[in-house]
Design a protein around this motif. Structure first.
Motif: not given
Length: 341
Positions: A15-20, A246-258, A271-274
């Motif tokens: 679930p770990i995505i490298v964000g833009s 919600v009717d779609c996936d949710l992805v978390a971004s910002t502040g995820i450091h470990d 569903s995943a994190v950036q």
């Protein structure tokens, strides 16, 4: 141990995505991201502001040399200035298409394109079609329309999101995600309404220029480039509140450091994190440490797959739903010692 998850209809090995960001701005860096374990990458955005800035810088240089507005060899359908603006946009698009095509050939993980929308121009719909044709697995629209525009009403600003979303989902066959800010008066209902437009996912939340002031030079600077671990709270709260609403996936971004922050967001319902800031600070190899932390925790808690604990701590599954709203004030200022979900 199965770390795989699904996002936008795509299967991710973890679930770990490298964000833009600049970390995904070249084929070489995309290859490194895959090598160190990234589940997917979102390529560095093609920015509406960058195109405008490139044009402005050229005109500034040209005027200083020629002493007047230069005349271009144009196609007769546009004014000389409009033509050069068109050329800059086309060159930026060609470079970005090449990045998508080369990245797709170089890695096996999903490669998502990103458009950073600033004005909500429908012109960007043509860009989206080019990115789809280049082979992008999905498109992320990073949408932020400044709340400082006092010439538009709240309804006017919000309507832009739906206009752009409608155009993209109508004209593309690849899945689309919206990366939005938390600057909405009715954030929860807005997230829910956006989730029902036909998009595949919502990324909560984007980062943007945060000004600081140099008190010695009396200049405005960008002093808060990277997120900090404390920034996790905003996205964690809203992922937990909106999961199953919600009717779609949710992805978390910002502040995820470990790895612990990854786990928290998945427990909340993501569903995943950036991630980006932590990789700037620690290098792309830090992905391996984050994945290792996730896998160790799953082993210790006997979770064999992401779905076995995803959303387990969301508001919808809480015995005390108020824990994600105002109850923290009771804990810290009202003498209540413990708050359990």
């Amino acid at each position: 141990m199965d770390l795989s998850t699904h996002y936008l209809g795509l299967e991710l090995k973890n679930p770990i995505i490298v964000g833009s960001s600049g970390l995904t701005g070249s084929v070489e860096k995309v290859i490194q991201a895959e090598h160190h374990g990234a589940g997917a990458v979102v390529l560095k955005s093609i920015f509406e502001e960058e195109v405008a800035l490139a044009y402005a810088e050229f005109m500034k240089t040209a005027k200083s040399v020629a002493g007047e507005t230069p005349y271009f060899d144009y196609d007769g359908r546009r004014s000389p200035i409009e033509y050069y603006d068109y050329v800059i946009r086309e060159e930026n698009l060609k470079k970005y298409v090449s990045l998508i095509e080369a990245s797709k050939k170089a890695v096996s993980i999903p490669v998502m394109a990103s458009i950073n929308c600033f004005l909500g121009s429908v012109e960007w719909m043509s860009y989206a079609r080019h990115l789809e044709a280049a082979g992008a697995d999905a498109l992320e629209l990073n949408m932020f329309f400044p709340p400082t525009d006092f010439t538009k009403t709240r309804a006017d600003k919000e309507s832009i999101y739906f206009k752009v979303t409608e155009e993209v989902t109508k004209n593309l066959s690849i899945p689309t995600a919206l990366k939005i800010s938390h600057y909405f008066t009715d954030l929860g209902p807005m997230i829910q309404r956006l989730s029902r437009t036909g998009i595949g996912g919502l990324v909560l939340f984007n980062r943007y220029f945060s000004p600081d002031i140099d008190i010695d030079r009396l200049e405005v600077t960008n002093g808060f480039v990277f997120s900090t671990p404390s920034d996790l709270a905003m996205s964690l709260r809203w992922i937990a509140i909106m999961a199953e609403k919600v009717d779609c996936d949710l992805v978390a971004s910002t502040g995820i450091h470990d790895g612990a922050a990854v786990i928290k967001q998945l427990l909340a319902g993501a569903s995943a994190v950036q991630v980006a800031s932590c990789l700037y600070k620690n290098g792309l190899a830090y992905l391996e440490e984050m994945l290792g932390g996730l896998e160790r925790w799953m082993t210790e808690n006997r979770f064999m797959g992401i779905n076995s604990f995803k959303g387990k701590m969301s508001q919808a599954k809480s015995t005390d739903p108020s824990v994600y709203e105002r109850v923290q004030f009771m804990k810290y200022y009202g003498g209540r010692k413990n708050v359990a979900v």
